[in-house]
Scaffold this motif. Structure first.
Motif, PDB file in Angstrom:
ATOM      1  N   LEU A 410       0.836  -1.183  -0.046  1.00 38.35           N
ATOM      2  CA  LEU A 410      -0.176   0.067   0.120  1.00 38.35           C
ATOM      3  C   LEU A 410       0.844   1.181   0.009  1.00 38.35           C
ATOM      4  CD1 LEU A 410      -2.555   1.453   0.386  1.00 38.35           C
ATOM      5  CD2 LEU A 410      -2.503   1.267   2.616  1.00 38.35           C
ATOM      6  N   GLN A 411       1.888   1.347   0.655  1.00 39.73           N
ATOM      7  CA  GLN A 411       2.887   2.292   0.881  1.00 39.73           C
ATOM      8  C   GLN A 411       3.437   2.742  -0.445  1.00 39.73           C
ATOM      9  OE1 GLN A 411       5.327   1.113   4.122  1.00 39.73           O
ATOM     10  NE2 GLN A 411       3.484   1.061   5.839  1.00 39.73           N
ATOM     11  N   PHE A 412       3.715   1.979  -1.419  1.00 40.07           N
ATOM     12  CA  PHE A 412       4.356   2.180  -2.529  1.00 40.07           C
ATOM     13  C   PHE A 412       3.428   2.400  -3.614  1.00 40.07           C
ATOM     14  CE2 PHE A 412       6.084   0.195  -6.779  1.00 40.07           C
ATOM     15  CZ  PHE A 412       6.961   1.249  -6.826  1.00 40.07           C
ATOM     16  N   GLU A 443      -7.810  -2.499   9.103  1.00 45.48           N
ATOM     17  CA  GLU A 443      -7.287  -1.064   8.762  1.00 45.48           C
ATOM     18  C   GLU A 443      -6.625  -1.157   7.304  1.00 45.48           C
ATOM     19  OE1 GLU A 443      -5.052   2.595  11.197  1.00 45.48           O
ATOM     20  OE2 GLU A 443      -5.403   0.774  11.960  1.00 45.48           O
ATOM     21  N   LEU A 444      -5.743  -1.981   7.137  1.00 47.84           N
ATOM     22  CA  LEU A 444      -4.998  -1.867   6.005  1.00 47.84           C
ATOM     23  C   LEU A 444      -5.946  -1.984   5.021  1.00 47.84           C
ATOM     24  CD1 LEU A 444      -2.540  -2.214   3.954  1.00 47.84           C
ATOM     25  CD2 LEU A 444      -2.520  -4.589   4.497  1.00 47.84           C
ATOM     26  N   GLN A 450      -9.989   3.471   0.445  1.00 45.69           N
ATOM     27  CA  GLN A 450      -9.758   4.809   0.369  1.00 45.69           C
ATOM     28  C   GLN A 450      -8.664   5.380  -0.971  1.00 45.69           C
ATOM     29  OE1 GLN A 450      -8.833   5.792   4.325  1.00 45.69           O
ATOM     30  NE2 GLN A 450     -10.755   6.150   4.949  1.00 45.69           N
ATOM     31  N   LEU A 451      -7.670   4.821  -0.945  1.00 48.08           N
ATOM     32  CA  LEU A 451      -6.756   5.016  -1.999  1.00 48.08           C
ATOM     33  C   LEU A 451      -7.436   4.637  -3.253  1.00 48.08           C
ATOM     34  CD1 LEU A 451      -4.119   5.754  -3.269  1.00 48.08           C
ATOM     35  CD2 LEU A 451      -3.382   3.267  -2.848  1.00 48.08           C
ATOM     36  N   VAL A 544      -1.262   5.701   4.468  1.00 46.53           N
ATOM     37  CA  VAL A 544      -0.644   4.570   4.198  1.00 46.53           C
ATOM     38  C   VAL A 544       0.058   3.807   5.384  1.00 46.53           C
ATOM     39  CG1 VAL A 544      -0.597   4.713   1.801  1.00 46.53           C
ATOM     40  CG2 VAL A 544       1.482   5.290   3.333  1.00 46.53           C
ATOM     41  N   HIS A 545      -0.117   4.247   6.657  1.00 47.33           N
ATOM     42  CA  HIS A 545       0.291   3.544   7.811  1.00 47.33           C
ATOM     43  C   HIS A 545      -0.813   3.497   9.044  1.00 47.33           C
ATOM     44  CE1 HIS A 545       4.597   4.012   6.817  1.00 47.33           C
ATOM     45  NE2 HIS A 545       4.162   5.188   6.132  1.00 47.33           N
ATOM     46  N   PRO A 546      -0.605   2.740   9.799  1.00 46.65           N
ATOM     47  CA  PRO A 546      -1.810   2.272  10.846  1.00 46.65           C
ATOM     48  C   PRO A 546      -1.976   3.561  11.675  1.00 46.65           C
ATOM     49  CG  PRO A 546      -0.111   0.578  10.565  1.00 46.65           C
ATOM     50  CD  PRO A 546       0.401   1.589   9.922  1.00 46.65           C
TER      51      PRO A 546
END
Length: 802
Positions: A410-412, A443-444, A450-451, A544-546
């Protein structure tokens, strides 16, 4: 295959060419130089997969100096120097007149730098976190060279062909200084513009690798309807066809015969989905060819002249014109006649065919897209496939592959999506929520959805693992609620998205753009790769973080460009030209609109399937600056149950806001309008609503006091042809100053920490000191910065409160 010919203009004007026996330079335009070397002097004029247009007028002004064994080409932007030998780092150089770097950044043939801002990748299959994004057009050096020496070519008969053998170089040097948008316009001019997507492609897609029965799939679609979650595309992975059994002579991924145990009535199944206003795409792994167990084996074999006496398979051969013609017009056409609208081309077997230089993925993408256009002239063409290389933007939409279900993936993904615009690739569709591996983290999944809503395409996907399916109601209640709400919002966004779709096709402006497209001279724009422009009116910073376990808030570092902005979900007002850490609970991410932003939404809170043109539109206006918005709609999308015999031109509606007068104007026909002025906290003393110059007596105005305070003016439909609707709220209106005291109390109430810490935080925030002093006192409390951070964000967001 002449019916698959497409417009190209590959032969440059003679005046634009400077050549010798083994070299040729073509001044494509003022910013692009083509350079060719051919050992035999046979240069290439056929269109390539990358460059389909090379003739542009007027020819750039230039001067040629050819003496003492050296060639120079001098233009207003660059100075080429060449030793007239085989291209080399020493022999072919270009210097520039721009001031992108203080130390200069001359280009030498074959030399690579680390300043390129990246492009995209063929696939994210198996990628957990980052991957190499290759090379794009944009570089901080202010120039970039694209090697086109090995891409396939297009013949006059409509089919593809390989390059000539031998020692050859074919490249394009883009020169642009900091004019990134100008560079990309040159790219699109040479490589073709992005096609306009069908409107329905912009809604929510459902996809899962799972062996559904027809009844299960229809029931699932109805379950989405029962939850008021709209969809527009139904994706069926490979289990729609026969994949197992003694009669299937291969691994089963390839197939063209419906699995009648799961889908006893394919036509009826497809008709049921179409009644629900869903388009259908079927998965195709074509690599195994056509075997004797397939329903269409005999007909297909006859079309290609294959002997079926020993039941030998017809091998997959995309480099054969005869094979591809039958592949499209027999094999796929028969299934399309049963109800398939377009194909998910799931090629994973590499870039090789029996003819060197003809990549099967390129051939599949090119001919599937043109065939979809040929077979369905009443709608806009679309395929669903992987990226093949520069030029692939002509064949939307992209399938990025089987991502891993982790936070690292997700972060990338936001950066990966935005950076793809640097190679013109604006319509990625990702496996939202991740496809395989990884772990369960509600949550992820919520942050990923949402993204997805603020991505080019929104497609839920997962593997057949029983724990991984992406129905929102499979997750804990708070996550289910957020995912359903944001998926409804995706369909509310479609009027905006389709207008940006038109903007992308007509004006070479991809929907998602890195910050440096708009601010190439600002270092901050390069430091926030996950933050991006989402169309002309919105700025998005995905989370992109908890969440922090104490605050139940998640943070993201944001650069707010110059101006003043408001968060369309939270109503927070921010000063621009600064960096700030923003915090959000589970239900939102930062989505900012600048003063002067105007955008249109579907006013229906829970739109239906299919993405039809709404009869009531909600126009969001951010006061403070002039603004405008071009709304584009296709008549075919007015009524999805009626098929127009002939496609009609898009209609354009201009929504224009004048700040001095405080007036918004829109030319309207057969629509009702709701105007939402974000950040306006009171109803002005005098609101004037007119239609065609006459006062509208039944217009209503009110203030929404929810989390996003807004002045709302509702103007009902009035049949009577086109007329300008005007809403005047008074001269030079401004967004109100936000009182954060209630929000701060709610934040502190939710903190999972000791009461003494709560008291200290609240006492500081509720004190009588200035905001600047409060920030200093919060910092001195010795608490984790993620605990005091949400308060500092609120206290410093808007300088009018300091």
């Amino acid at each position: 295959m002449e019916k698959y010919n497409f417009p190209t203009d590959p032969i440059a004007e003679d005046a634009a060419i400077v050549k010798g026996e083994t070299y040729r330079f073509t001044l494509i335009n003022e910013s692009v130089l083509r350079y060719e070397w051919a050992h035999d002097g046979a240069f290439e004029d056929r269109p390539s997969a990358f460059a389909i247009n090379r003739r542009f007028t007027p020819t750039p002004e230039h001067r040629v100096v050819d003496k003492d064994g050296r060639l120079e080409i001098i233009t207003s932007k660059y100075h080429l120097s060449y030793d007239k030998k085989r291209f080399s780092t020493h022999g072919l150089t270009v210097s520039f007149n721009g001031k992108t770097t203080l130390w200069g950044a001359d280009w030498r043939f074959g030399e690579e730098t680390d300043k390129n801002l990246g492009g995209t990748a063929r696939t994210l299959d198996g990628v957990n976190g980052r991957c190499d994004m290759g090379k794009g057009i944009l570089s901080r050096d202010g120039h970039c060279a694209i090697d086109d020496s090995e891409s396939m070519l297009f013949e006059k008969n409509g089919f593809a062909g390989p390059r000539k053998e031998g020692d050859r170089v074919d490249g394009y040097l883009f020169v642009y200084d900091h004019d990134y948008r100008g560079a990309m316009k040159s790219f699109y001019a040479i490589s073709g513009h992005q096609p306009l997507l069908p409107r329905w492609a912009l809604g929510n897609w459902w996809s899962r690798y799972y062996a559904y029965t027809a009844q299960e799939y229809i029931a699932l679609m109805d379950d989405f309807g029962a939850h008021n979650v709209p969809l527009s595309v139904a994706v069926l992975d490979m289990d729609w066809h026969q994949v197992a059994g003694d009669h299937v002579p291969h691994a089963g991924w390839t197939g063209y015969s419906w699995n009648r145990d799961l889908f006893p009535d394919p036509e009826g199944f497809c008709e049921a989905l179409h009644r629900r206003r869903l388009r259908i795409t079927l998965n195709d792994h074509p690599h195994a060819g056509v075997h004797s167990h397939e329903d269409l084996y005999e007909e297909f074999a006859a079309a290609v002249g294959h002997d079926t006496s020993d039941k030998a398979p017809v091998l997959f051969d995309p480099a054969s014109e005869k094979f591809m013609d039958a592949y499209l017009n027999v094999l796929h056409r028969r299934i399309e006649e049963q109800g398939c609208d377009f194909w998910w081309i799931d090629w994973q077997q590499g870039p090789y065919s029996r003819i060197p230089g003809l990549d099967p993925l390129w051939l599949l993408n090119h001919f599937h897209f043109l065939d979809n256009k040929y077979a369905r002239p009443d709608t806009r063409p679309i395929i669903f496939s992987r990226y093949g290389g520069p030029g692939s933007h002509r064949y939307p939409v992209g399938f990025s592959g089987d991502s891993i279900v982790t936070w690292e993936s997700l972060q990338f993904q936001p950066e990966f999506t935005a950076t793809a615009s640097n190679i013109g690739y604006g319509w990625w569709s990702h496996d939202i929520g991740g496809h395989m591996g990884g772990y369960r983290d509600d949550e992820l999944e919520t942050r990923w959805v949402q993204l997805g809503v603020f991505s080019p395409l929104m497609r839920l996907h997962s593997t057949q693992n029983r724990w991984a399916s992406k129905e929102p109601w499979n997750y804990q209640a708070e996550h289910d609620k957020v995912m359903c709400e944001v998926m409804r919002f995706r369909h509310r966004l479609v009027p905006y998205l389709h207008s940006m779709n038109k903007n992308a096709a007509a004006n070479d402006e991809p929907l998602v753009q890195p910050l440096y497209w708009g601010y190439p001279s600002r270092e901050e724009a390069y430091q926030k790769p996950n933050e991006y422009f989402f169309g002309s009116e919105l700025l998005v910073a995905p989370i992109v973080h908890p969440r922090n376990k104490t605050t139940k808030q998640a943070g993201v570092d944001v650069w707010v460009p110059p101006g003043r902005y408001v968060d369309i979900f939270k109503g927070l007002v921010y000063d621009g030209d600064r960096q700030i850490r923003m915090y959000r609970p589970l239900d939102s991410i930062p989505v900012l609109a600048a003063e002067g932003s105007v955008l249109a939404l579907d006013a229906e809170q829970s739109p239906e399937n299919g993405c039809r043109n709404p009869s009531v539109l909600e126009v969001i206006v951010v006061v403070g600056q002039d603004g405008f918005f071009h709304l584009y709609e296709d008549p075919a999308d007015d009524n999805l149950d009626v098929k127009l015999e002939q496609p009609q031109r898009s209609r354009r509606t201009l929504v224009e806001y004048n700040q001095d007068a405080g007036r918004v104007d829109v030319t309207s026909s057969d629509k009702s309008w709701t105007f939402r002025f974000l950040g306006m906290r009171v109803v002005p003393e005098s609101i004037v609503v007119e239609r065609g110059g006459a006062k509208v007596e039944d217009a209503e105005s009110s203030v929404d006091t929810s989390s996003v305070p807004s002045l709302i003016v509702q103007v009902p439909n009035s049949a009577g042809g086109d007329a300008t609707v005007s809403v005047t709220i008074g001269p030079n209106p401004q967004m109100g100053i936000v009182d954060h005291s209630k929000r701060i109390e709610e934040l502190v109430m939710g903190y999972q920490t000791d009461f003494a810490a709560k008291d200290r935080i609240f006492d500081v925030c509720n004190g009588s000191h200035s905001a600047a002093v409060k920030v200093a006192e919060l910092t001195s409390l010795g608490l984790d910065k993620e605990v005091t951070g949400p308060m500092i964000e609120l206290l410093t967001a808007d300088s009018r409160t300091l």
